[in-house]
Design a protein around this motif. Structure first.
Motif, PDB file in Angstrom:
ATOM      1  N   ARG A 252       0.610  -1.268   0.094  1.00  0.00           N
ATOM      2  CA  ARG A 252       0.041   0.051   0.180  1.00  0.00           C
ATOM      3  C   ARG A 252       0.843   1.201   0.037  1.00  0.00           C
ATOM      4  NH1 ARG A 252      -4.036  -2.583   4.259  1.00  0.00           N
ATOM      5  NH2 ARG A 252      -5.529  -3.305   2.822  1.00  0.00           N
ATOM      6  N   LEU A 255       2.360   1.858  -3.442  1.00  0.00           N
ATOM      7  CA  LEU A 255       1.297   2.400  -4.376  1.00  0.00           C
ATOM      8  C   LEU A 255       1.107   4.004  -4.226  1.00  0.00           C
ATOM      9  CD1 LEU A 255      -1.109  -0.852  -4.763  1.00  0.00           C
ATOM     10  CD2 LEU A 255       0.756   0.003  -6.602  1.00  0.00           C
ATOM     11  N   ASP A 256       0.954   4.059  -2.882  1.00  0.00           N
ATOM     12  CA  ASP A 256       0.903   5.528  -2.392  1.00  0.00           C
ATOM     13  C   ASP A 256       1.762   6.475  -3.127  1.00  0.00           C
ATOM     14  OD1 ASP A 256      -1.742   4.876  -1.245  1.00  0.00           O
ATOM     15  OD2 ASP A 256      -0.974   5.032   0.681  1.00  0.00           O
ATOM     16  N   TRP A 258       3.909   5.663  -5.476  1.00  0.00           N
ATOM     17  CA  TRP A 258       3.786   5.846  -7.127  1.00  0.00           C
ATOM     18  C   TRP A 258       2.833   6.837  -7.624  1.00  0.00           C
ATOM     19  CZ3 TRP A 258       6.854   4.165 -10.958  1.00  0.00           C
ATOM     20  CH2 TRP A 258       5.974   4.002 -12.184  1.00  0.00           C
ATOM     21  N   GLU A 259       1.806   6.726  -7.067  1.00  0.00           N
ATOM     22  CA  GLU A 259       0.553   7.631  -7.265  1.00  0.00           C
ATOM     23  C   GLU A 259       0.813   9.088  -7.038  1.00  0.00           C
ATOM     24  OE1 GLU A 259      -4.325   8.505  -6.695  1.00  0.00           O
ATOM     25  OE2 GLU A 259      -3.332   6.587  -5.786  1.00  0.00           O
ATOM     26  N   ALA A 260       1.669   9.408  -5.944  1.00  0.00           N
ATOM     27  CA  ALA A 260       1.960  10.743  -5.492  1.00  0.00           C
ATOM     28  C   ALA A 260       2.957  10.946  -6.541  1.00  0.00           C
ATOM     29  CB  ALA A 260       2.223  10.844  -3.936  1.00  0.00           C
ATOM     30  N   ALA A 262       3.121  10.444  -9.565  1.00  0.00           N
ATOM     31  CA  ALA A 262       3.025  10.404 -11.068  1.00  0.00           C
ATOM     32  C   ALA A 262       3.439  11.820 -11.984  1.00  0.00           C
ATOM     33  CB  ALA A 262       1.551  10.287 -11.342  1.00  0.00           C
ATOM     34  N   VAL A 279       5.313  -1.875  -8.907  1.00  0.00           N
ATOM     35  CA  VAL A 279       4.034  -1.407  -8.968  1.00  0.00           C
ATOM     36  C   VAL A 279       3.077  -2.822  -9.426  1.00  0.00           C
ATOM     37  CG1 VAL A 279       2.165  -0.145  -9.976  1.00  0.00           C
ATOM     38  CG2 VAL A 279       4.121   0.863  -9.360  1.00  0.00           C
ATOM     39  N   GLN A 283       0.355  -4.454  -6.824  1.00  0.00           N
ATOM     40  CA  GLN A 283      -0.946  -4.684  -6.898  1.00  0.00           C
ATOM     41  C   GLN A 283      -1.468  -6.158  -6.633  1.00  0.00           C
ATOM     42  OE1 GLN A 283      -0.845  -3.094 -10.959  1.00  0.00           O
ATOM     43  NE2 GLN A 283      -1.815  -1.205 -10.266  1.00  0.00           N
TER      44      GLN A 283
END
Length: 299
Positions: A252, A255-256, A258-260, A262, A279, A283
Protein backbone atom coordinates in the motif's frame (compact mmCIF):
# COMPACT_ATOMS: atom_id res chain seq x y z
CA UNK A 1 -8.06 -6.31 -12.98
CA UNK A 2 -4.56 -7.30 -11.95
CA UNK A 3 -2.33 -9.65 -13.94
CA UNK A 4 -1.92 -12.42 -11.37
CA UNK A 5 0.16 -14.97 -13.22
CA UNK A 6 2.79 -12.92 -15.01
CA UNK A 7 1.82 -14.02 -18.52
CA UNK A 8 -0.30 -11.04 -19.45
CA UNK A 9 -3.79 -12.41 -18.82
CA UNK A 10 -6.15 -10.46 -16.63
CA UNK A 11 -8.09 -12.73 -14.29
CA UNK A 12 -9.72 -12.74 -10.88
CA UNK A 13 -7.61 -14.51 -8.28
CA UNK A 14 -9.07 -17.61 -6.66
CA UNK A 15 -7.20 -18.63 -3.51
CA UNK A 16 -5.73 -22.12 -3.69
CA UNK A 17 -3.38 -21.82 -0.74
CA UNK A 18 -4.43 -25.16 0.75
CA UNK A 19 -5.80 -28.08 -1.27
CA UNK A 20 -6.49 -31.20 0.79
CA UNK A 21 -6.62 -34.79 -0.46
CA UNK A 22 -9.55 -36.66 1.08
CA UNK A 23 -10.17 -40.40 0.52
CA UNK A 24 -13.59 -40.54 -1.08
CA UNK A 25 -14.18 -43.97 0.45
CA UNK A 26 -14.25 -42.36 3.92
CA UNK A 27 -17.67 -40.80 4.43
CA UNK A 28 -16.70 -39.32 7.81
CA UNK A 29 -13.76 -37.52 6.20
CA UNK A 30 -16.02 -36.11 3.50
CA UNK A 31 -18.39 -34.81 6.17
CA UNK A 32 -15.55 -33.24 8.17
CA UNK A 33 -14.27 -31.46 5.06
CA UNK A 34 -17.38 -29.26 5.06
CA UNK A 35 -16.10 -27.40 8.12
CA UNK A 36 -12.38 -27.15 7.34
CA UNK A 37 -10.85 -23.73 6.49
CA UNK A 38 -9.39 -25.19 3.30
CA UNK A 39 -9.45 -23.52 -0.12
CA UNK A 40 -9.83 -26.71 -2.11
CA UNK A 41 -10.53 -30.43 -1.82
CA UNK A 42 -9.34 -33.31 -3.95
CA UNK A 43 -11.79 -36.16 -3.39
CA UNK A 44 -9.52 -39.08 -4.12
CA UNK A 45 -10.45 -42.22 -6.04
CA UNK A 46 -6.84 -43.23 -6.68
CA UNK A 47 -4.00 -43.87 -4.20
CA UNK A 48 -6.00 -43.50 -1.00
CA UNK A 49 -8.68 -46.03 -2.04
CA UNK A 50 -8.36 -49.82 -2.03
CA UNK A 51 -9.45 -51.66 -5.20
CA UNK A 52 -12.51 -53.18 -3.55
CA UNK A 53 -13.65 -49.70 -2.41
CA UNK A 54 -13.25 -47.91 -5.75
CA UNK A 55 -16.89 -48.05 -6.81
CA UNK A 56 -18.24 -46.83 -3.49
CA UNK A 57 -15.63 -44.07 -3.43
CA UNK A 58 -16.71 -42.97 -6.91
CA UNK A 59 -20.34 -42.77 -5.81
CA UNK A 60 -19.41 -40.86 -2.65
CA UNK A 61 -17.25 -38.34 -4.51
CA UNK A 62 -19.85 -37.66 -7.16
CA UNK A 63 -22.58 -37.22 -4.56
CA UNK A 64 -20.37 -34.78 -2.66
CA UNK A 65 -19.58 -32.79 -5.81
CA UNK A 66 -23.28 -32.50 -6.64
CA UNK A 67 -24.37 -31.67 -3.10
CA UNK A 68 -23.43 -28.01 -2.89
CA UNK A 69 -22.58 -28.59 0.78
CA UNK A 70 -18.98 -27.40 0.63
CA UNK A 71 -19.62 -23.68 0.39
CA UNK A 72 -16.86 -21.62 -1.20
CA UNK A 73 -14.40 -24.56 -1.18
CA UNK A 74 -13.27 -25.73 -4.60
CA UNK A 75 -14.34 -29.38 -4.95
CA UNK A 76 -12.40 -31.60 -7.35
CA UNK A 77 -12.30 -35.34 -7.99
CA UNK A 78 -9.05 -37.22 -8.60
CA UNK A 79 -9.80 -40.15 -10.87
CA UNK A 80 -7.65 -43.19 -11.52
CA UNK A 81 -5.04 -42.79 -14.22
CA UNK A 82 -5.25 -43.50 -17.91
CA UNK A 83 -4.80 -47.20 -18.63
CA UNK A 84 -6.25 -48.41 -15.34
CA UNK A 85 -9.43 -50.47 -15.26
CA UNK A 86 -11.29 -47.70 -13.40
CA UNK A 87 -10.27 -44.69 -15.48
CA UNK A 88 -13.06 -44.55 -18.06
CA UNK A 89 -15.88 -45.10 -15.56
CA UNK A 90 -14.32 -42.60 -13.16
CA UNK A 91 -14.06 -39.96 -15.87
CA UNK A 92 -17.63 -40.40 -17.09
CA UNK A 93 -19.06 -40.32 -13.58
CA UNK A 94 -17.00 -37.30 -12.51
CA UNK A 95 -18.00 -35.34 -15.61
CA UNK A 96 -21.65 -36.11 -14.98
CA UNK A 97 -21.31 -34.91 -11.38
CA UNK A 98 -19.83 -31.57 -12.52
CA UNK A 99 -17.17 -30.82 -9.89
CA UNK A 100 -14.98 -27.74 -10.14
CA UNK A 101 -12.31 -29.92 -11.72
CA UNK A 102 -11.29 -33.44 -12.62
CA UNK A 103 -7.78 -34.23 -11.40
CA UNK A 104 -5.83 -36.75 -13.46
CA UNK A 105 -2.61 -38.39 -12.20
CA UNK A 106 0.60 -38.94 -14.15
CA UNK A 107 -0.12 -36.75 -17.17
CA UNK A 108 2.96 -36.89 -19.38
CA UNK A 109 2.19 -35.24 -22.73
CA UNK A 110 0.18 -32.62 -24.57
CA UNK A 111 -1.51 -35.39 -26.56
CA UNK A 112 -2.75 -36.94 -23.33
CA UNK A 113 -4.20 -33.58 -22.26
CA UNK A 114 -6.03 -33.25 -25.56
CA UNK A 115 -7.39 -36.81 -25.27
CA UNK A 116 -8.60 -36.12 -21.75
CA UNK A 117 -10.31 -32.89 -22.78
CA UNK A 118 -12.01 -34.64 -25.70
CA UNK A 119 -13.17 -37.42 -23.36
CA UNK A 120 -14.52 -34.85 -20.89
CA UNK A 121 -16.46 -33.11 -23.62
CA UNK A 122 -17.82 -36.44 -24.89
CA UNK A 123 -18.91 -37.27 -21.34
CA UNK A 124 -20.85 -34.02 -21.12
CA UNK A 125 -18.65 -32.22 -18.59
CA UNK A 126 -20.15 -28.78 -17.86
CA UNK A 127 -18.15 -25.73 -18.90
CA UNK A 128 -17.17 -24.95 -15.31
CA UNK A 129 -15.46 -28.33 -14.81
CA UNK A 130 -11.76 -27.79 -15.47
CA UNK A 131 -8.93 -30.27 -15.88
CA UNK A 132 -6.13 -30.37 -13.33
CA UNK A 133 -3.07 -32.31 -14.48
CA UNK A 134 -0.74 -34.00 -12.03
CA UNK A 135 2.88 -33.83 -13.18
CA UNK A 136 4.94 -36.41 -11.33
CA UNK A 137 7.38 -38.16 -13.66
CA UNK A 138 10.65 -37.20 -15.38
CA UNK A 139 8.87 -37.19 -18.74
CA UNK A 140 6.29 -34.75 -17.40
CA UNK A 141 9.03 -32.46 -16.08
CA UNK A 142 10.70 -32.37 -19.50
CA UNK A 143 7.43 -31.68 -21.34
CA UNK A 144 5.61 -29.55 -18.80
CA UNK A 145 5.27 -26.42 -20.96
CA UNK A 146 3.66 -28.51 -23.73
CA UNK A 147 1.33 -30.13 -21.18
CA UNK A 148 0.33 -26.82 -19.62
CA UNK A 149 -0.29 -25.14 -22.96
CA UNK A 150 -2.24 -27.96 -24.58
CA UNK A 151 -5.73 -26.75 -23.62
CA UNK A 152 -7.48 -23.81 -21.99
CA UNK A 153 -9.53 -26.34 -20.03
CA UNK A 154 -6.40 -27.28 -18.14
CA UNK A 155 -6.15 -24.64 -15.43
CA UNK A 156 -3.98 -26.14 -12.68
CA UNK A 157 -0.76 -28.16 -12.52
CA UNK A 158 -0.35 -30.32 -9.43
CA UNK A 159 3.11 -31.49 -8.42
CA UNK A 160 3.29 -35.18 -7.52
CA UNK A 161 6.53 -35.02 -5.55
CA UNK A 162 6.30 -38.49 -3.98
CA UNK A 163 6.10 -40.19 -7.35
CA UNK A 164 8.74 -37.88 -8.80
CA UNK A 165 11.16 -38.80 -6.00
CA UNK A 166 10.46 -42.48 -6.62
CA UNK A 167 11.03 -42.17 -10.38
CA UNK A 168 14.24 -40.18 -9.88
CA UNK A 169 15.47 -42.64 -7.22
CA UNK A 170 16.25 -39.79 -4.84
CA UNK A 171 15.69 -39.26 -1.13
CA UNK A 172 13.25 -36.93 0.58
CA UNK A 173 15.56 -34.49 2.33
CA UNK A 174 15.04 -31.07 3.94
CA UNK A 175 15.27 -28.40 1.25
CA UNK A 176 14.33 -30.91 -1.49
CA UNK A 177 17.56 -30.34 -3.40
CA UNK A 178 17.10 -33.50 -5.55
CA UNK A 179 13.68 -32.24 -6.73
CA UNK A 180 14.47 -28.60 -7.41
CA UNK A 181 15.21 -29.03 -11.11
CA UNK A 182 11.83 -30.63 -11.72
CA UNK A 183 10.01 -28.14 -9.53
CA UNK A 184 11.67 -25.28 -11.38
CA UNK A 185 10.81 -26.63 -14.82
CA UNK A 186 7.15 -26.95 -13.85
CA UNK A 187 7.06 -23.49 -12.29
CA UNK A 188 8.49 -22.02 -15.49
CA UNK A 189 5.86 -23.88 -17.52
CA UNK A 190 3.04 -22.64 -15.31
CA UNK A 191 4.13 -19.02 -15.50
CA UNK A 192 4.78 -19.20 -19.25
CA UNK A 193 1.26 -20.50 -19.89
CA UNK A 194 -0.70 -18.65 -17.20
CA UNK A 195 -1.64 -21.69 -15.13
CA UNK A 196 -1.92 -22.11 -11.38
CA UNK A 197 0.61 -24.53 -9.88
CA UNK A 198 0.35 -26.38 -6.57
CA UNK A 199 3.27 -27.79 -4.62
CA UNK A 200 3.37 -31.45 -3.61
CA UNK A 201 2.51 -32.95 -0.24
CA UNK A 202 4.55 -33.16 2.96
CA UNK A 203 4.34 -36.70 4.26
CA UNK A 204 5.21 -36.47 7.97
CA UNK A 205 2.04 -35.09 9.53
CA UNK A 206 3.73 -35.00 12.98
CA UNK A 207 6.52 -32.67 11.84
CA UNK A 208 4.91 -29.24 12.05
CA UNK A 209 8.20 -27.38 11.83
CA UNK A 210 9.38 -29.27 8.75
CA UNK A 211 6.01 -28.75 7.12
CA UNK A 212 6.09 -25.00 7.76
CA UNK A 213 9.62 -24.82 6.34
CA UNK A 214 8.51 -26.59 3.16
CA UNK A 215 5.49 -24.30 2.83
CA UNK A 216 7.78 -21.28 3.06
CA UNK A 217 10.11 -22.79 0.49
CA UNK A 218 7.19 -23.41 -1.85
CA UNK A 219 5.96 -19.85 -1.49
CA UNK A 220 9.47 -18.49 -2.09
CA UNK A 221 9.84 -20.64 -5.21
CA UNK A 222 6.59 -19.23 -6.56
CA UNK A 223 3.94 -21.90 -5.99
CA UNK A 224 0.35 -20.68 -5.63
CA UNK A 225 -0.40 -23.13 -2.83
CA UNK A 226 0.25 -26.63 -1.57
CA UNK A 227 -1.51 -29.98 -1.60
CA UNK A 228 -2.02 -31.52 1.83
CA UNK A 229 -2.60 -34.97 3.33
CA UNK A 230 -3.99 -34.06 6.76
CA UNK A 231 -6.50 -31.50 8.06
CA UNK A 232 -3.99 -30.43 10.70
CA UNK A 233 -1.81 -28.92 7.96
CA UNK A 234 -4.45 -26.53 6.64
CA UNK A 235 -4.14 -23.48 8.88
CA UNK A 236 -0.34 -23.27 8.76
CA UNK A 237 -0.45 -23.60 4.98
CA UNK A 238 -3.07 -20.86 4.65
CA UNK A 239 -0.95 -18.53 6.76
CA UNK A 240 2.25 -19.07 4.78
CA UNK A 241 0.64 -18.69 1.35
CA UNK A 242 -1.19 -15.48 2.27
CA UNK A 243 0.59 -12.10 2.14
CA UNK A 244 1.76 -11.06 5.60
CA UNK A 245 0.44 -7.91 7.25
CA UNK A 246 3.86 -6.35 6.69
CA UNK A 247 3.79 -7.20 2.98
CA UNK A 248 0.30 -5.70 2.60
CA UNK A 249 1.32 -2.50 4.39
CA UNK A 250 4.46 -2.21 2.25
CA UNK A 251 2.46 -2.73 -0.94
CA UNK A 252 0.00 0.00 0.00
CA UNK A 253 2.83 2.40 0.83
CA UNK A 254 4.56 1.74 -2.47
CA UNK A 255 1.36 2.31 -4.46
CA UNK A 256 0.68 5.55 -2.57
CA UNK A 257 4.18 6.76 -3.36
CA UNK A 258 3.79 5.82 -7.01
CA UNK A 259 0.51 7.67 -7.31
CA UNK A 260 1.91 10.73 -5.54
CA UNK A 261 4.91 10.77 -7.84
CA UNK A 262 2.98 10.40 -11.09
CA UNK A 263 4.69 12.41 -13.80
CA UNK A 264 7.85 12.93 -11.75
CA UNK A 265 9.84 10.47 -13.85
CA UNK A 266 11.54 8.95 -10.81
CA UNK A 267 9.76 7.66 -7.71
CA UNK A 268 11.61 6.66 -4.55
CA UNK A 269 9.96 4.76 -1.70
CA UNK A 270 11.77 3.66 1.47
CA UNK A 271 15.04 4.59 -0.16
CA UNK A 272 14.50 2.43 -3.23
CA UNK A 273 13.75 3.29 -6.84
CA UNK A 274 10.23 2.28 -7.84
CA UNK A 275 9.52 1.07 -11.37
CA UNK A 276 6.38 -0.22 -13.07
CA UNK A 277 7.32 -3.82 -12.29
CA UNK A 278 7.34 -3.02 -8.57
CA UNK A 279 3.88 -1.52 -8.96
CA UNK A 280 2.67 -4.72 -10.63
CA UNK A 281 4.04 -6.80 -7.75
CA UNK A 282 2.41 -4.56 -5.15
CA UNK A 283 -0.93 -4.66 -6.97
CA UNK A 284 -0.77 -8.45 -7.01
CA UNK A 285 -0.07 -8.58 -3.27
CA UNK A 286 -3.14 -6.48 -2.59
CA UNK A 287 -5.32 -8.42 -5.03
CA UNK A 288 -4.39 -11.70 -3.34
CA UNK A 289 -4.92 -10.19 0.13
CA UNK A 290 -8.36 -8.87 -0.82
CA UNK A 291 -9.42 -12.16 -2.42
CA UNK A 292 -8.42 -14.07 0.71
CA UNK A 293 -10.31 -11.56 2.86
CA UNK A 294 -13.43 -12.16 0.76
CA UNK A 295 -13.03 -15.91 1.24
CA UNK A 296 -12.71 -15.43 5.01
CA UNK A 297 -15.86 -13.30 5.12
CA UNK A 298 -17.80 -16.01 3.24
CA UNK A 299 -16.72 -18.79 5.59
Amino acid sequence: MVDLHGSGEQAAYRPRRSVLYMPASNQRALEKAKSLPVDGLILDLEDAVAPDAKQQARENACAAARSGDYGRREVTIRINGSGTQWHDDDLRAACAAGPDAVVVPKVESADEVRRLVAAMEAAGAPAHTALWAMVETPRAMLHCEEIAGASDRLTVLVMGTNDLAKELRVEHVPGRQPLLTGLGLCLLAARATGKTILDGVYNDVRDAEGFADECRQGRQLGFDGKTLVHPGQVEACNEVFAPSAEAVEAARGLLDAWEAGAGAGVVVHDGRMVEALHVDIAQRVLAVHEAIARVASDS
